[in-house]
Design an enzyme around this catalytic site. Structure first.
Site, short mmCIF file in Angstrom:
data_model
loop_
_atom_site.label_atom_id
_atom_site.label_comp_id
_atom_site.label_asym_id
_atom_site.label_seq_id
_atom_site.Cartn_x
_atom_site.Cartn_y
_atom_site.Cartn_z
N ASP A 83 0.86 -1.18 0.00
CA ASP A 83 0.00 0.00 0.00
C ASP A 83 0.90 1.24 0.00
OD1 ASP A 83 -2.33 1.68 0.52
OD2 ASP A 83 -1.62 1.76 2.59
N ASP A 139 -0.37 5.02 0.80
CA ASP A 139 -0.71 6.05 1.79
C ASP A 139 -0.64 5.51 3.20
OD1 ASP A 139 -2.39 8.52 0.16
OD2 ASP A 139 -2.06 6.63 -0.87
N ARG A 188 -15.25 11.75 -1.58
CA ARG A 188 -14.11 12.62 -1.31
C ARG A 188 -13.60 13.29 -2.58
NH1 ARG A 188 -10.11 8.69 1.65
NH2 ARG A 188 -11.28 7.18 0.41
#
Length: 296
Positions: free
Chosen positions: A88, A90, A133
């Protein structure tokens, strides 16, 4: 070949930490610890059953309590050093959540960060949360994305060493993110990943439209990437490593031969095979049996 390795990693591992673990289990009485790195990692290699391993892990963790030491048990076999890394981005390979940083420039940082936190804890559907978002970023100039890279993003301690060492030992490394290709392409290049995958932000005349380009890469896509790379490169799943921190990482973490929850949300740490809460990303090398002198 011994069955498992009990591995301690810490920002500052002391003799007292090692002694505390050694004292609580008779399984360790006749097995001296092997130092993987002075003041950072050690292990005991043991020929014990899975049941004994589970009990030993619980006992060792209880002995250290809230001490900032990570305690994990991993298989010690021919696939201990992994041939495939899926990571991953972030809050794992980088220390930030990119979408939160973009939103801060857009003036909706608090609102977006709150949604991100809930999504990473598994309280919201990832794809729906991402769509909402991104919608809040509509109209933002794309030049802001480069400002985020330049001004906000920092590489997590140990990330470059982790990737460089695994690559030097023949592993294939892929950065697979629920974030955005604008960032993964740049971070992958900086850190040394072979490949990167992520979502794409739709742009019109140098402005964000507020829509991600479908399909959205989320939890299932990360697991699919692990299995695809494993199959295409003829790497058994037992020889794969997946690492992440959020709920959308959990499927790939559970599917990998070694799945690591890195400074992760509780739902992820509870289900992962291994958890790193205190050390940096070089701990993933120690879990694979690398010594500090092996690091690139």
């Amino acid at each position: 070949m011994p069955y498992v390795a009990l591995v301690l990693t810490a920002p500052q591992l002391t003799g007292a930490h090692i002694a505390a673990v050694q004292a609580v289990s008779p399984l360790l009485n006749d097995t001296p610890p092997v130092s993987l790195s002075p003041a950072a990692a050690c292990e005991w290699v043991l020929d014990i059953s899975p049941h004994q391993a589970g009990e030993l892990l619980d006992t060792a963790r209880a002995a250290l309590g809230d001490t900032p030491v990570d305690v994990n048990i991993v298989n010690n076999d021919e696939n201990r050093r992994k041939q495939l890394l899926i990571a991953d981005m972030d809050s794992t390979i980088i220390e930030q959540e990119c979408i939160d940083e973009i939103a801060d420039f857009a003036g909706c940082g608090a609102e977006v960060s709150a949604i991100t936190e809930r999504a990473m804890r598994g309280e919201l559907d990832f794809e729906e949360a991402l769509t909402v978002r991104v919608g809040l970023l509509k109209g933002l100039d794309t030049a802001t994305l480069q400002r985020v890279v330049t001004e906000r993003l920092t590489i997590t301690s140990g990330a470059q060493t982790l990737v460089a060492t695994m690559v030097a030992n023949g592993a294939f490394c892929a950065l697979v993110s629920g974030g955005f290709t604008f960032f993964t392409s740049r971070i992958a290049h900086r850190v040394g990943f072979h490949e990167n995958r992520a979502n794409t932000l739709e742009v019109d005349e140098d402005k964000l439209t507020g829509r991600p380009v479908p399909p959205i890469l989320g939890r299932q896509a990360k697991q699919d990437a692990l299995q695809e790379f494993s199959k295409s490169r003829s790497i058994p799943l037992d020889a794969t490593l997946a690492v992440g921190d959020g709920a959308n990482d959990l499927a790939m973490i559970k599917a990998a031969g070694l799945g690591v929850a890195y400074h992760a949300k509780p739902v992820v740490a509870a289900e992962a095979k291994a958890a790193i809460n205190h050390s940096d990303l070089t701990a993933l090398l120690y879990l694979q049996g690398y010594h500090r002198t092996d690091f690139v």
